[in-house]
Design an enzyme around this catalytic site. Structure first.
Site, PDB file in Angstrom:
ATOM      1  N   TYR A  30       0.828  -1.208   0.000  1.00 19.32           N
ATOM      2  CA  TYR A  30       0.000   0.000   0.000  1.00 19.32           C
ATOM      3  C   TYR A  30       0.860   1.254   0.000  1.00 19.32           C
ATOM      4  O   TYR A  30       1.817   1.361   0.762  1.00 19.32           O
ATOM      5  CB  TYR A  30      -0.903   0.035   1.238  1.00 19.32           C
ATOM      6  CG  TYR A  30      -1.861  -1.119   1.254  1.00 19.32           C
ATOM      7  CD1 TYR A  30      -2.927  -1.163   0.361  1.00 19.32           C
ATOM      8  CD2 TYR A  30      -1.683  -2.190   2.123  1.00 19.32           C
ATOM      9  CE1 TYR A  30      -3.802  -2.237   0.343  1.00 19.32           C
ATOM     10  CE2 TYR A  30      -2.557  -3.267   2.115  1.00 19.32           C
ATOM     11  CZ  TYR A  30      -3.608  -3.294   1.221  1.00 19.32           C
ATOM     12  OH  TYR A  30      -4.462  -4.366   1.196  1.00 19.32           O
ATOM     13  N   LYS A  51       8.476   6.729  -5.487  1.00 15.17           N
ATOM     14  CA  LYS A  51       9.448   5.655  -5.221  1.00 15.17           C
ATOM     15  C   LYS A  51       8.945   4.270  -5.629  1.00 15.17           C
ATOM     16  O   LYS A  51       9.639   3.270  -5.418  1.00 15.17           O
ATOM     17  CB  LYS A  51       9.769   5.636  -3.719  1.00 15.17           C
ATOM     18  CG  LYS A  51      10.598   6.824  -3.254  1.00 15.17           C
ATOM     19  CD  LYS A  51      10.992   6.647  -1.794  1.00 15.17           C
ATOM     20  CE  LYS A  51      11.784   7.843  -1.280  1.00 15.17           C
ATOM     21  NZ  LYS A  51      11.835   7.847   0.198  1.00 15.17           N
ATOM     22  N   ARG A  55      -6.747   1.287  -4.529  1.00 15.25           N
ATOM     23  CA  ARG A  55      -7.712   0.866  -3.511  1.00 15.25           C
ATOM     24  C   ARG A  55      -8.650   2.020  -3.234  1.00 15.25           C
ATOM     25  O   ARG A  55      -8.237   3.043  -2.684  1.00 15.25           O
ATOM     26  CB  ARG A  55      -7.027   0.423  -2.226  1.00 15.25           C
ATOM     27  CG  ARG A  55      -8.088  -0.012  -1.185  1.00 15.25           C
ATOM     28  CD  ARG A  55      -7.550  -0.820  -0.041  1.00 15.25           C
ATOM     29  NE  ARG A  55      -6.848  -0.022   0.940  1.00 15.25           N
ATOM     30  CZ  ARG A  55      -6.508  -0.440   2.159  1.00 15.25           C
ATOM     31  NH1 ARG A  55      -6.781  -1.683   2.527  1.00 15.25           N
ATOM     32  NH2 ARG A  55      -5.849   0.348   2.981  1.00 15.25           N
ATOM     33  N   GLU A  63     -13.646  -8.685   5.027  1.00 17.19           N
ATOM     34  CA  GLU A  63     -13.130  -8.190   6.298  1.00 17.19           C
ATOM     35  C   GLU A  63     -14.217  -7.929   7.338  1.00 17.19           C
ATOM     36  O   GLU A  63     -14.038  -7.077   8.214  1.00 17.19           O
ATOM     37  CB  GLU A  63     -12.267  -6.942   6.086  1.00 17.19           C
ATOM     38  CG  GLU A  63     -12.753  -5.962   5.032  1.00 17.19           C
ATOM     39  CD  GLU A  63     -11.698  -4.907   4.670  1.00 17.19           C
ATOM     40  OE1 GLU A  63     -10.709  -4.726   5.385  1.00 17.19           O
ATOM     41  OE2 GLU A  63     -11.894  -4.220   3.638  1.00 17.19           O
ATOM     42  N   ASP A  74      -9.706  -5.383  10.209  1.00 13.67           N
ATOM     43  CA  ASP A  74     -11.113  -5.000  10.211  1.00 13.67           C
ATOM     44  C   ASP A  74     -11.984  -6.172  10.643  1.00 13.67           C
ATOM     45  O   ASP A  74     -12.975  -5.988  11.360  1.00 13.67           O
ATOM     46  CB  ASP A  74     -11.541  -4.508   8.814  1.00 13.67           C
ATOM     47  CG  ASP A  74     -11.471  -2.993   8.725  1.00 13.67           C
ATOM     48  OD1 ASP A  74     -12.067  -2.325   9.573  1.00 13.67           O
ATOM     49  OD2 ASP A  74     -10.799  -2.481   7.815  1.00 13.67           O
ATOM     50  N   HIS A  88       4.838  -1.677   4.698  1.00 16.45           N
ATOM     51  CA  HIS A  88       6.085  -0.918   4.794  1.00 16.45           C
ATOM     52  C   HIS A  88       7.058  -1.492   3.768  1.00 16.45           C
ATOM     53  O   HIS A  88       7.139  -2.716   3.619  1.00 16.45           O
ATOM     54  CB  HIS A  88       6.653  -1.034   6.220  1.00 16.45           C
ATOM     55  CG  HIS A  88       7.737  -0.049   6.509  1.00 16.45           C
ATOM     56  ND1 HIS A  88       9.011  -0.200   6.030  1.00 16.45           N
ATOM     57  CD2 HIS A  88       7.736   1.111   7.217  1.00 16.45           C
ATOM     58  CE1 HIS A  88       9.752   0.819   6.418  1.00 16.45           C
ATOM     59  NE2 HIS A  88       9.000   1.638   7.157  1.00 16.45           N
ATOM     60  N   ASP A 114       1.030 -40.864  -4.315  1.00 18.18           N
ATOM     61  CA  ASP A 114       0.115 -41.117  -5.431  1.00 18.18           C
ATOM     62  C   ASP A 114      -0.250 -39.800  -6.110  1.00 18.18           C
ATOM     63  O   ASP A 114       0.435 -38.791  -5.931  1.00 18.18           O
ATOM     64  CB  ASP A 114      -1.108 -41.920  -4.993  1.00 18.18           C
ATOM     65  CG  ASP A 114      -1.822 -41.256  -3.845  1.00 18.18           C
ATOM     66  OD1 ASP A 114      -1.460 -40.111  -3.518  1.00 18.18           O
ATOM     67  OD2 ASP A 114      -2.743 -41.872  -3.294  1.00 18.18           O
TER      68      ASP A 114
END
Lengths: 328, 328, 328
Positions: free
Chosen positions: C38, C49, C96, C157, C192, C259, C306
């Site tokens: 995220y 970045k 998102r 969630e 959540d 992170h 198997d």
């Protein structure tokens, strides 16, 4: 006792939180029953001690706690005792009737709901499908002669009931809209469940984890309280405490109790630990400050925190709030 | 062997229980298969040893135990061998056909059900939805030329099958009412299941606990036996025993076996321990005495006992009873 | 890094496998997202970045990572940045949006899908029922002006969402047939979820095992990738690794990341261990040889193998194949 005292002090501080906007969510419509204590309906001596038990919820039992040849006696005692208990009760007073399939339930309801004072709650064991709730709905309307409603606590304690769990909850809510009951809780009847599937309980209950967690999830999806299984070794308070905490981590907020000396341990365990309350309070403070600065995710005590974690903290505060109310 | 001998002696005493009223419940309609042993249908030498295996249930395999280029040979051997095995079999003799989706199942059924003696049981792998059972029902009616029925053991071994599990069980019962099969068991096909969801098995199988316990619960809701997963390290009998006991605690009453040296461990493990049998017997005795005095809940060996625990004790006695019958 | 290097070398050898007939199964239609990272949509510096992160999938966040008073700013930044990122992206770039119930989702979709370059994927949080997907389907058709489709990642969630999980997946597929999205993954929004049922997370997450495993099972039944929960202690890489491996054993093939320093650990963990790859490769070799000789079940390194075990081995090879492609 010292621990409880410290917790109560803590709640004094927590009341400061109530002014905050993000704590203004509507309170869930269930009573908070940390301990659900059974007292045999046939045992007047034990019933006379209910007030001194200080349990959040007491169930006057017509079912497993009463032998077959004492069922009539139990019903009569319960009707008589409700007249005295209800007007002065601190906690929730319920009647656990026999299961519908037993053939005894109709008489239980007829007698126990015929006094001047209704119990707050009817506890209905061995609900297996939505037809059971339709049967119950019919009878409850017939036997309650006023406009009052009773709370309904539903027992889930067989393989069949778990297969039909969603449907049972849905039907309970649909029927409650125009009938004289309000569903408030699901109880995990673990011992009957184990008998139903042939499972053998161990101390850590891993063998029934699926059922125990499915029950919480389904309860919460329908805004019902989830009440955890009985701990039958009633002299082992350490073991009881461990199992309380285990259930609480899964989302249970109460537990069945079969002996008076289990009540304090259960009711204390189902309060969040001081450290947890303090963590939650600190997090909510930090979140509020942080939110004002305009950054979303933030770091609190080394963990990245966002909205869900904040909601967990709010849940913790929600549990301690009603206890605070009682202590004032 | 000494342990088994002691257990057998124990059963002698247990037969005294059969006169009791609360043991008069109707026996569940499934055969008790503690070990379900696979023997490749293409291997005559192994098939000739079946009688000496002393397994509760043997499956003559057309599926995973037989290479693609040996399928025809396996079918012919199975048909031929059933003529000799069935008339003298001690345990349950079944045929595991190939899955419906493989395209091989119809031929398997046609050949293996065409002899004078039907197998007791057909084992149907990779059932994923109710249409599979409708297909099976059609074919079984077509290939069985008499009024006889075979038992059906259903394999649940994919994510899809678990999604449809309730529906599969319901359909099996509905169809069985007017067709030539009787559903008796669900098998947890854990290795195919792991492949289906990309799981990796560890020794304690925590990663598939959800599926393993969902299967038991669903089986019991429909009064089917639940048969647990294969333990593939066939030289590790300690590990096998541990996994047997783990499954048994969850409610499994049998286990798949892939090597003859696993049979004794499995069949011994799926007997309750002597101490457990003794506990159950003592509890039932105490309960009966106590019930006569008119008190409901009571204390047995330091635990508060009520009806559900009593039923668990009865379950234990139910398991050892049919074994007793065999040993007389 | 040495470990990764060894793994890459290993993949060189694995490519030899691709000629085999039993590896010619069609590749599942989901992109392989080991890490789903995220990045707050309101933070241009972090967005710049993204290319250097080397994550399989990056979600530009409008939801929990963005404060309420920054939502407009985040949408505008995302639209602007997509123009540069999409044409040169190595991995999957998603947006998102906020949940439908928040009232913010429509604006999120309108702005973020209005540029020249669509994101590859839309991540939709807090899907609770099939109506949510119908709402989404309507809006996505309205806001995408071309014939292009976006991938859809669905967040599960809440207790309610788990009750409706099968129905949500079914509806997603039905709707996707004639609308502008393709469902590819389910995400377990554990924090959540815990808030929704009042659960408290511990390090080993036993208290939410039911939900965590139900999600994988349901995802796989509908051929969706299952993406595991966030590990919030972002400085504890050992703990992160442990939780990655735990999820992988259950069938998860990716994990949410909050992170940048979690990315390498996650992406490395979601490669099978060298020993496992080697085991799988050896088993597939042995199986092929063995199959030619006409015997079904066989013994490999002390275990009876198997077809299902063989499929597990193939699953392992499937995971490493697309990584191999990337490294060439």
């Amino acid at each position: 006792m010292a621990t409880i005292f410290k917790k109560i002090q803590m709640f004094e501080n927590i009341t400061k939180l109530t002014s905050r906007q993000f704590l203004q969510f509507s309170v869930r419509n269930y009573r908070h029953r940390r301990a659900l204590m059974y007292v045999p309906g046939s045992d007047e001596r034990k019933i006379n001690k209910i007030a001194s038990l200080n349990a959040d919820c007491v169930a006057l039992d017509c079912e497993d706690g009463v032998a077959l040849n004492k069922k009539d006696e139990a019903r009569d005692i319960i009707r008589k005792k409700l007249e005295h208990i209800i007007p002065t009760a601190n906690g929730d007073i319920g009647v656990r009737v026999n299961s519908i399939e037993s053939g005894l339930c109709e008489k239980d309801l007829e007698v126990c709901l015929s006094g001047t004072h209704l119990p707050h709650t009817v506890l209905l064991p061995k609900v297996e499908n939505s037809d059971h709730l339709k049967w119950f709905s019919d009878r409850i309307n017939k036997f309650i002669k006023t406009d009052q409603k009773v709370n309904l606590i539903i027992y889930i304690e067989s393989a069949k009931a778990f297969i039909n769990l969603s449907d049972i909850c849905k039907t309970a809510f649909t029927l409650s809209e125009c009938n004289k009951f309000t569903p408030t809780s699901l109880v995990f009847g673990s011992d009957d469940f184990c008998a139903s599937i042939g499972a053998t309980r161990t101390e850590d209950s891993t063998e029934i984890l699926y059922a125990r967690q499915k029950l919480v999830l389904c309860a919460k999806a329908f805004h019902l309280q989830a009440i955890d299984m009985v701990y039958i070794k009633y002299k082992d308070l350490e073991g009881l405490k461990r199992q309380c905490e285990e259930g609480m981590r899964m989302g249970y907020t109460g537990k069945q109790v079969i002996h008076p000396n289990q009540i304090e341990t259960v009711q204390e365990s189902f309060l969040p630990a001081l450290a947890t309350v303090e963590w939650a309070k600190g997090l909510l403070d930090a979140f509020e400050e942080h939110q004002a600065t305009g950054k979303g995710a933030f770091n609190y005590r080394g963990s990245m925190i966002d909205m869900p974690t904040m909601k967990q903290a709010k849940n913790i505060i929600d549990i301690v709030k009603p206890v605070k109310k009682k202590s004032t």
